[in-house]
Design an enzyme around this catalytic site. Structure first.
Site, PDB file in Angstrom:
ATOM      1  N   TYR A 142       0.828  -1.225   0.000  1.00  0.00           N
ATOM      2  CA  TYR A 142       0.000   0.000   0.000  1.00  0.00           C
ATOM      3  C   TYR A 142       0.856   1.267   0.000  1.00  0.00           C
ATOM      4  O   TYR A 142       0.317   2.371  -0.091  1.00  0.00           O
ATOM      5  CB  TYR A 142      -0.913   0.080   1.239  1.00  0.00           C
ATOM      6  CG  TYR A 142      -1.888  -1.040   1.420  1.00  0.00           C
ATOM      7  CD1 TYR A 142      -2.209  -1.901   0.389  1.00  0.00           C
ATOM      8  CD2 TYR A 142      -2.517  -1.227   2.648  1.00  0.00           C
ATOM      9  CE1 TYR A 142      -3.095  -2.943   0.578  1.00  0.00           C
ATOM     10  CE2 TYR A 142      -3.409  -2.261   2.842  1.00  0.00           C
ATOM     11  CZ  TYR A 142      -3.689  -3.120   1.809  1.00  0.00           C
ATOM     12  OH  TYR A 142      -4.569  -4.144   2.000  1.00  0.00           O
TER      13      TYR A 142
ATOM     14  N   HIS B 178       0.022 -11.735   2.320  1.00  0.00           N
ATOM     15  CA  HIS B 178      -1.035 -10.933   1.674  1.00  0.00           C
ATOM     16  C   HIS B 178      -1.946 -11.785   0.770  1.00  0.00           C
ATOM     17  O   HIS B 178      -3.164 -11.682   0.819  1.00  0.00           O
ATOM     18  CB  HIS B 178      -0.380  -9.796   0.879  1.00  0.00           C
ATOM     19  CG  HIS B 178      -1.290  -8.632   0.650  1.00  0.00           C
ATOM     20  ND1 HIS B 178      -0.832  -7.347   0.555  1.00  0.00           N
ATOM     21  CD2 HIS B 178      -2.617  -8.551   0.491  1.00  0.00           C
ATOM     22  CE1 HIS B 178      -1.845  -6.531   0.354  1.00  0.00           C
ATOM     23  NE2 HIS B 178      -2.943  -7.239   0.302  1.00  0.00           N
TER      24      HIS B 178
END
Ligand SMILES: NC(=O)c1ccc[n+]([C@@H]2O[C@H](COP(=O)([O-])OP(=O)(O)OC[C@H]3O[C@@H](n4cnc5c(N)ncnc54)[C@H](OP(=O)(O)O)[C@@H]3O)[C@@H](O)[C@H]2O)c1
Length: 279
Positions: free
Chosen positions: A50, A108
Protein backbone atom coordinates in the site's frame (compact mmCIF):
# COMPACT_ATOMS: atom_id res chain seq x y z
CA UNK A 1 -14.21 5.51 22.41
CA UNK A 2 -13.55 2.13 24.09
CA UNK A 3 -13.36 -0.71 21.59
CA UNK A 4 -14.06 -4.33 22.65
CA UNK A 5 -11.37 -6.97 22.07
CA UNK A 6 -11.37 -10.47 20.64
CA UNK A 7 -9.13 -13.29 21.86
CA UNK A 8 -6.82 -14.83 19.26
CA UNK A 9 -5.88 -18.53 19.29
CA UNK A 10 -2.33 -17.63 20.44
CA UNK A 11 -3.52 -15.85 23.61
CA UNK A 12 -3.16 -12.26 22.32
CA UNK A 13 -6.10 -9.83 22.17
CA UNK A 14 -7.07 -7.87 19.05
CA UNK A 15 -9.44 -4.85 18.85
CA UNK A 16 -12.83 -5.80 17.36
CA UNK A 17 -12.56 -3.12 14.64
CA UNK A 18 -9.62 -1.42 12.93
CA UNK A 19 -8.68 1.23 10.40
CA UNK A 20 -7.77 0.21 6.83
CA UNK A 21 -5.15 2.42 5.21
CA UNK A 22 -5.30 1.40 1.55
CA UNK A 23 -5.08 4.62 -0.52
CA UNK A 24 -4.30 6.77 2.52
CA UNK A 25 -1.01 8.43 1.63
CA UNK A 26 1.35 11.36 2.16
CA UNK A 27 1.29 14.16 4.71
CA UNK A 28 -2.48 14.41 4.51
CA UNK A 29 -2.60 10.68 5.21
CA UNK A 30 -0.60 11.14 8.42
CA UNK A 31 -3.20 13.67 9.61
CA UNK A 32 -6.05 11.31 8.67
CA UNK A 33 -4.50 8.42 10.61
CA UNK A 34 -3.74 10.73 13.55
CA UNK A 35 -7.37 11.80 13.73
CA UNK A 36 -8.43 8.15 13.75
CA UNK A 37 -6.00 7.40 16.61
CA UNK A 38 -7.36 10.37 18.54
CA UNK A 39 -10.88 8.96 18.08
CA UNK A 40 -9.79 5.62 19.56
CA UNK A 41 -8.56 3.42 16.70
CA UNK A 42 -5.73 1.18 17.85
CA UNK A 43 -5.75 -1.53 15.18
CA UNK A 44 -4.07 -0.05 12.10
CA UNK A 45 -3.97 -2.22 8.96
CA UNK A 46 -1.34 -1.55 6.33
CA UNK A 47 0.72 -3.52 3.82
CA UNK A 48 4.08 -3.20 2.11
CA UNK A 49 2.13 -2.99 -1.15
CA UNK A 50 0.00 0.00 0.00
CA UNK A 51 3.03 2.28 0.33
CA UNK A 52 1.58 3.50 3.62
CA UNK A 53 3.78 1.72 6.18
CA UNK A 54 5.95 4.82 6.65
CA UNK A 55 3.08 7.21 7.32
CA UNK A 56 1.33 4.76 9.66
CA UNK A 57 4.56 4.55 11.69
CA UNK A 58 4.88 8.35 11.68
CA UNK A 59 1.26 8.82 12.84
CA UNK A 60 1.88 6.36 15.70
CA UNK A 61 4.93 8.35 16.82
CA UNK A 62 3.22 11.75 16.51
CA UNK A 63 0.12 10.56 18.40
CA UNK A 64 1.97 10.31 21.72
CA UNK A 65 -0.02 7.14 22.46
CA UNK A 66 2.28 4.42 23.88
CA UNK A 67 3.37 1.83 21.29
CA UNK A 68 2.04 -0.98 23.50
CA UNK A 69 -1.54 0.29 23.07
CA UNK A 70 -1.47 -0.22 19.29
CA UNK A 71 -2.19 -3.32 17.29
CA UNK A 72 -0.18 -2.87 14.10
CA UNK A 73 -0.73 -5.18 11.14
CA UNK A 74 1.18 -5.32 7.88
CA UNK A 75 1.46 -7.86 5.04
CA UNK A 76 4.07 -9.72 3.03
CA UNK A 77 4.21 -8.97 -0.72
CA UNK A 78 4.07 -11.89 -3.16
CA UNK A 79 7.57 -11.31 -4.47
CA UNK A 80 9.04 -12.15 -1.05
CA UNK A 81 7.65 -15.63 -0.39
CA UNK A 82 11.11 -17.30 -0.30
CA UNK A 83 12.22 -18.01 3.30
CA UNK A 84 15.08 -15.51 3.53
CA UNK A 85 13.22 -12.86 1.52
CA UNK A 86 10.32 -13.08 3.99
CA UNK A 87 12.62 -12.52 6.97
CA UNK A 88 14.30 -9.59 5.19
CA UNK A 89 10.96 -8.07 4.19
CA UNK A 90 9.66 -8.21 7.78
CA UNK A 91 12.79 -6.41 9.02
CA UNK A 92 12.62 -3.85 6.20
CA UNK A 93 8.96 -3.11 7.09
CA UNK A 94 9.87 -2.71 10.77
CA UNK A 95 12.59 -0.20 9.85
CA UNK A 96 10.26 1.65 7.50
CA UNK A 97 7.65 1.96 10.26
CA UNK A 98 10.19 2.69 13.02
CA UNK A 99 8.92 -0.22 15.11
CA UNK A 100 10.63 -3.14 16.82
CA UNK A 101 7.78 -5.66 16.42
CA UNK A 102 4.46 -6.14 14.63
CA UNK A 103 1.36 -7.23 16.49
CA UNK A 104 0.21 -9.15 13.43
CA UNK A 105 1.89 -10.04 10.16
CA UNK A 106 -0.03 -11.60 7.25
CA UNK A 107 0.83 -13.33 3.99
CA UNK A 108 -1.03 -10.93 1.67
CA UNK A 109 -2.09 -13.51 -0.99
CA UNK A 110 -1.36 -17.25 -1.23
CA UNK A 111 -0.36 -17.16 -4.94
CA UNK A 112 -0.92 -20.96 -5.18
CA UNK A 113 0.35 -21.10 -8.76
CA UNK A 114 3.80 -20.18 -7.44
CA UNK A 115 3.30 -22.44 -4.42
CA UNK A 116 5.83 -20.74 -2.16
CA UNK A 117 3.41 -19.70 0.59
CA UNK A 118 4.38 -22.63 2.92
CA UNK A 119 7.97 -21.37 2.77
CA UNK A 120 6.83 -17.85 3.70
CA UNK A 121 4.77 -19.31 6.55
CA UNK A 122 7.80 -21.18 7.93
CA UNK A 123 9.79 -17.91 7.88
CA UNK A 124 6.98 -16.16 9.75
CA UNK A 125 6.99 -18.89 12.41
CA UNK A 126 10.72 -18.20 12.75
CA UNK A 127 10.19 -14.42 12.91
CA UNK A 128 7.64 -14.96 15.66
CA UNK A 129 10.21 -16.96 17.65
CA UNK A 130 12.72 -14.11 17.14
CA UNK A 131 10.21 -11.64 18.62
CA UNK A 132 9.74 -9.63 15.41
CA UNK A 133 6.03 -10.53 15.26
CA UNK A 134 3.54 -11.29 18.05
CA UNK A 135 0.78 -12.99 16.02
CA UNK A 136 1.03 -14.52 12.57
CA UNK A 137 -1.76 -14.88 10.08
CA UNK A 138 -2.75 -15.01 6.45
CA UNK A 139 -4.94 -13.17 3.98
CA UNK A 140 -7.06 -14.45 1.12
CA UNK A 141 -6.41 -18.08 2.10
CA UNK A 142 -8.90 -20.79 1.09
CA UNK A 143 -9.33 -24.01 3.14
CA UNK A 144 -6.78 -25.95 1.06
CA UNK A 145 -4.13 -23.26 1.63
CA UNK A 146 -4.83 -23.22 5.37
CA UNK A 147 -4.66 -27.00 5.58
CA UNK A 148 -1.34 -27.10 3.77
CA UNK A 149 0.51 -24.65 6.05
CA UNK A 150 -0.97 -26.23 9.18
CA UNK A 151 0.05 -29.70 7.97
CA UNK A 152 3.59 -28.56 7.18
CA UNK A 153 4.24 -26.60 10.40
CA UNK A 154 1.58 -27.53 12.96
CA UNK A 155 1.03 -23.77 13.42
CA UNK A 156 -2.51 -22.44 12.92
CA UNK A 157 -2.83 -18.82 11.73
CA UNK A 158 -4.37 -16.44 14.26
CA UNK A 159 -6.23 -14.48 11.56
CA UNK A 160 -7.39 -14.90 7.97
CA UNK A 161 -8.17 -11.53 6.36
CA UNK A 162 -10.58 -12.04 3.45
CA UNK A 163 -12.98 -10.04 1.28
CA UNK A 164 -16.36 -9.81 3.05
CA UNK A 165 -19.24 -7.38 2.48
CA UNK A 166 -22.98 -7.72 1.79
CA UNK A 167 -22.36 -8.68 -1.85
CA UNK A 168 -19.74 -11.31 -0.84
CA UNK A 169 -20.91 -12.87 2.40
CA UNK A 170 -18.32 -15.71 2.67
CA UNK A 171 -20.35 -17.98 4.99
CA UNK A 172 -18.32 -21.04 3.87
CA UNK A 173 -14.95 -19.40 4.55
CA UNK A 174 -16.18 -17.97 7.87
CA UNK A 175 -17.13 -21.47 9.01
CA UNK A 176 -13.85 -22.94 7.75
CA UNK A 177 -11.90 -20.33 9.73
CA UNK A 178 -14.05 -20.85 12.84
CA UNK A 179 -13.51 -24.62 12.73
CA UNK A 180 -9.77 -24.00 12.97
CA UNK A 181 -10.08 -21.30 15.66
CA UNK A 182 -9.02 -18.56 13.22
CA UNK A 183 -10.48 -15.04 13.52
CA UNK A 184 -11.90 -13.73 10.23
CA UNK A 185 -11.03 -10.14 9.35
CA UNK A 186 -13.09 -8.47 6.60
CA UNK A 187 -11.31 -6.41 3.97
CA UNK A 188 -13.43 -3.95 2.01
CA UNK A 189 -16.08 -4.45 4.74
CA UNK A 190 -18.21 -1.66 3.24
CA UNK A 191 -17.78 -3.02 -0.27
CA UNK A 192 -15.29 -0.18 -0.88
CA UNK A 193 -18.08 2.39 -0.59
CA UNK A 194 -20.13 0.50 -3.20
CA UNK A 195 -23.85 0.34 -3.89
CA UNK A 196 -24.30 -1.92 -0.85
CA UNK A 197 -24.56 1.25 1.27
CA UNK A 198 -27.63 2.26 -0.77
CA UNK A 199 -29.48 -1.07 -0.64
CA UNK A 200 -33.05 -0.60 0.63
CA UNK A 201 -32.62 -3.36 3.25
CA UNK A 202 -29.66 -1.47 4.70
CA UNK A 203 -31.38 1.92 4.55
CA UNK A 204 -34.49 0.56 6.32
CA UNK A 205 -32.36 -0.89 9.11
CA UNK A 206 -30.44 2.40 9.39
CA UNK A 207 -33.75 4.20 9.91
CA UNK A 208 -34.96 1.62 12.43
CA UNK A 209 -31.82 1.84 14.59
CA UNK A 210 -31.07 5.54 13.94
CA UNK A 211 -27.67 4.60 12.55
CA UNK A 212 -25.96 5.17 9.20
CA UNK A 213 -25.92 2.46 6.47
CA UNK A 214 -22.19 1.95 7.12
CA UNK A 215 -22.84 1.37 10.82
CA UNK A 216 -25.48 -1.27 9.98
CA UNK A 217 -23.03 -3.14 7.75
CA UNK A 218 -20.21 -2.93 10.30
CA UNK A 219 -22.52 -4.20 13.05
CA UNK A 220 -23.54 -7.09 10.75
CA UNK A 221 -19.86 -8.07 10.52
CA UNK A 222 -19.39 -7.76 14.27
CA UNK A 223 -22.42 -9.94 15.08
CA UNK A 224 -21.09 -12.58 12.66
CA UNK A 225 -17.85 -12.60 14.74
CA UNK A 226 -16.00 -10.93 11.88
CA UNK A 227 -13.51 -8.13 12.50
CA UNK A 228 -13.98 -5.29 9.95
CA UNK A 229 -11.20 -2.85 8.99
CA UNK A 230 -13.05 -0.03 7.18
CA UNK A 231 -10.88 2.58 5.48
CA UNK A 232 -11.92 6.18 5.83
CA UNK A 233 -10.10 9.44 5.34
CA UNK A 234 -13.11 11.40 6.60
CA UNK A 235 -13.14 12.35 10.28
CA UNK A 236 -16.90 11.97 10.42
CA UNK A 237 -16.90 8.51 8.85
CA UNK A 238 -14.00 7.33 11.02
CA UNK A 239 -15.86 8.31 14.17
CA UNK A 240 -19.15 6.86 12.93
CA UNK A 241 -17.50 3.55 12.07
CA UNK A 242 -16.41 2.98 15.67
CA UNK A 243 -19.85 3.71 17.10
CA UNK A 244 -21.43 0.32 16.39
CA UNK A 245 -21.51 -1.39 19.77
CA UNK A 246 -24.71 0.07 21.28
CA UNK A 247 -27.37 -1.72 19.21
CA UNK A 248 -28.11 -5.26 18.07
CA UNK A 249 -29.52 -6.55 14.80
CA UNK A 250 -31.91 -9.52 15.05
CA UNK A 251 -31.04 -12.88 13.50
CA UNK A 252 -33.63 -12.26 10.78
CA UNK A 253 -32.02 -8.92 9.99
CA UNK A 254 -28.57 -10.51 9.75
CA UNK A 255 -29.99 -13.07 7.30
CA UNK A 256 -31.70 -10.32 5.29
CA UNK A 257 -28.32 -8.65 4.81
CA UNK A 258 -26.83 -12.04 3.84
CA UNK A 259 -29.51 -12.25 1.13
CA UNK A 260 -27.88 -9.33 -0.71
CA UNK A 261 -25.07 -11.68 -1.80
CA UNK A 262 -24.38 -11.88 -5.54
CA UNK A 263 -22.85 -14.76 -7.48
CA UNK A 264 -20.19 -12.39 -8.87
CA UNK A 265 -20.11 -10.16 -5.79
CA UNK A 266 -16.33 -9.76 -5.48
CA UNK A 267 -15.33 -6.10 -5.95
CA UNK A 268 -12.50 -6.71 -8.40
CA UNK A 269 -13.14 -10.37 -9.16
CA UNK A 270 -10.03 -11.41 -7.24
CA UNK A 271 -10.21 -15.19 -6.82
CA UNK A 272 -7.44 -16.27 -4.38
CA UNK A 273 -6.84 -19.44 -6.43
CA UNK A 274 -6.13 -17.44 -9.56
CA UNK A 275 -5.02 -14.05 -8.39
CA UNK A 276 -1.42 -13.08 -9.21
CA UNK A 277 -0.55 -10.22 -6.93
CA UNK A 278 0.83 -6.95 -8.29
CA UNK A 279 4.45 -6.63 -7.25
N1 LIG B 1 -5.89 -8.25 2.37
C1 LIG B 1 -6.25 -7.75 1.22
O1 LIG B 1 -6.04 -8.35 0.15
C2 LIG B 1 -6.95 -6.43 1.18
C3 LIG B 1 -7.56 -5.99 0.00
C4 LIG B 1 -8.21 -4.76 0.02
C5 LIG B 1 -8.26 -4.01 1.19
N2 LIG B 1 -7.63 -4.45 2.34
C6 LIG B 1 -7.66 -3.67 3.62
O2 LIG B 1 -9.02 -3.45 3.95
C7 LIG B 1 -9.21 -2.05 4.17
C8 LIG B 1 -10.64 -1.64 3.86
O3 LIG B 1 -11.00 -1.95 2.53
P1 LIG B 1 -11.22 -0.85 1.38
O4 LIG B 1 -10.43 0.35 1.70
O5 LIG B 1 -10.97 -1.55 0.09
O6 LIG B 1 -12.78 -0.58 1.41
P2 LIG B 1 -13.93 -0.22 2.51
O7 LIG B 1 -13.31 0.01 3.84
O8 LIG B 1 -14.98 -1.24 2.37
O9 LIG B 1 -14.52 1.12 1.92
C9 LIG B 1 -13.80 2.32 1.90
C10 LIG B 1 -14.70 3.36 1.23
O10 LIG B 1 -15.88 3.52 2.04
C11 LIG B 1 -16.03 4.90 2.36
N3 LIG B 1 -16.55 4.98 3.74
C12 LIG B 1 -15.90 4.68 4.89
N4 LIG B 1 -16.70 4.87 5.96
C13 LIG B 1 -17.89 5.33 5.47
C14 LIG B 1 -19.09 5.73 6.08
N5 LIG B 1 -19.26 5.70 7.42
N6 LIG B 1 -20.11 6.14 5.27
C15 LIG B 1 -19.94 6.17 3.93
N7 LIG B 1 -18.82 5.82 3.29
C16 LIG B 1 -17.79 5.40 4.06
C17 LIG B 1 -14.64 5.50 2.25
O11 LIG B 1 -14.74 6.86 1.91
P3 LIG B 1 -14.12 8.03 2.88
O12 LIG B 1 -12.63 7.78 2.92
O13 LIG B 1 -14.50 9.28 2.21
O14 LIG B 1 -14.77 7.86 4.22
C18 LIG B 1 -14.05 4.70 1.10
O15 LIG B 1 -14.46 5.22 -0.14
C19 LIG B 1 -8.17 -1.41 3.25
O16 LIG B 1 -7.95 -0.06 3.52
C20 LIG B 1 -6.99 -2.30 3.52
O17 LIG B 1 -6.37 -1.95 4.74
C21 LIG B 1 -6.99 -5.65 2.35
Amino acid sequence: MKIPSLLLNDGHYIPAIGLGTYQIRGGQGIDQILSAIQDGYRLLDTSTNYDSEGIVGEAIRRSGVPRAEFFVTTKLPGKYHHFNDTLDSIQESLCRMGLTYFDLYLIHWPLPKRGLYPEAWKAMVEAQKLGLIRSIGVSNFEPQHLNRIIKETGVVPAVNQIEVHPYWVQERMLQANQKLGIITEAWSPLGRGSAALNEQIIIDLAEKYQKSPAQIILRWHNQRSILPIPKSSSLIHQRQNLDIFDFKLTNDELLKINSLEKADGRIDGQDPNEYEEFN
